[in-house]
Design a protein around this motif. Structure first.
Motif, mmCIF file in Angstrom:
data_model
loop_
_atom_site.group_PDB
_atom_site.id
_atom_site.type_symbol
_atom_site.label_atom_id
_atom_site.label_comp_id
_atom_site.label_asym_id
_atom_site.label_seq_id
_atom_site.Cartn_x
_atom_site.Cartn_y
_atom_site.Cartn_z
ATOM 1 N N ARG A 96 -5.030 -3.363 -3.204
ATOM 2 C CA ARG A 96 -4.143 -3.996 -4.369
ATOM 3 C C ARG A 96 -3.797 -5.432 -3.650
ATOM 4 N NH1 ARG A 96 1.656 -2.324 -4.705
ATOM 5 N NH2 ARG A 96 1.526 -3.373 -2.704
ATOM 6 N N GLU A 109 6.333 -1.703 -0.529
ATOM 7 C CA GLU A 109 6.363 -0.146 0.064
ATOM 8 C C GLU A 109 6.550 -0.079 1.408
ATOM 9 O OE1 GLU A 109 4.003 -1.093 -3.638
ATOM 10 O OE2 GLU A 109 3.740 -1.698 -1.627
ATOM 11 N N LEU A 148 -3.304 0.653 -1.722
ATOM 12 C CA LEU A 148 -2.397 -0.604 -1.887
ATOM 13 C C LEU A 148 -2.674 -1.738 -1.165
ATOM 14 C CD1 LEU A 148 1.020 1.637 -1.588
ATOM 15 C CD2 LEU A 148 0.062 0.508 -3.683
ATOM 16 N N TRP A 205 -2.231 5.103 1.362
ATOM 17 C CA TRP A 205 -2.119 3.589 1.541
ATOM 18 C C TRP A 205 -3.211 2.719 1.171
ATOM 19 C CZ3 TRP A 205 2.767 2.107 2.306
ATOM 20 C CH2 TRP A 205 3.802 2.937 2.919
#
Length: 128
Positions: free
Chosen positions: A31, A48, A28, A25
């Motif tokens: 990101r 997600e 992400l 995770w």
């Protein structure tokens, strides 16, 4: 474990990097911050579907490792916004290369958006 590297599996740079951000995770969340997401609910709205307990844990770990900093935006109840530090911003080229690699080698993977591939670390530096 080596006594000189108490928090990491070894002195190997790649192993250490994976100890810091190599879970399912963390990158992400980084990101999402590159996409100007700053609030807890913003991260939860990502496709997600990160569970809330994991999100809280990852934000705390990213803060502890100096990748993210948090600042309150509301006092009652206390709520925070999260921002990438210079250390976190330096992960952008890593994310871009991982995305390119996946696009080139995983058939089910889509093309990363142009804005993401064209982004430069300086684009992420904001006045906080």
């Amino acid at each position: 474990m080596n006594v000189n590297t108490p928090n990491y599996r070894s002195e190997c740079a790649l192993s250490t990097a994976l100890d810091v951000v190599g879970d399912k995770w963390s990158l992400l969340v980084v990101r999402d911050m590159c996409m100007n997401k700053t609030k807890y609910g913003d991260f939860q709205s990502s496709p997600e579907g990160i569970p809330t307990n994991i999100l809280a844990n990852r934000l705390r770990r990213l803060e502890e490792t100096g990748i993210v900093e948090k600042k309150p935006y509301q006092l009652k109840p206390l709520r925070y916004e999260y921002f990438l530090t210079a250390k976190g911003i330096d992960l952008l080229p890593v994310l871009q290369q991982l995305a390119i690699w996946a696009h080139n080698h995983v058939p089910e993977c889509g093309m990363p958006p142009d804005w993401f591939l064209d982004a430069k670390p300086d684009d992420l530096v904001k006045a906080k």
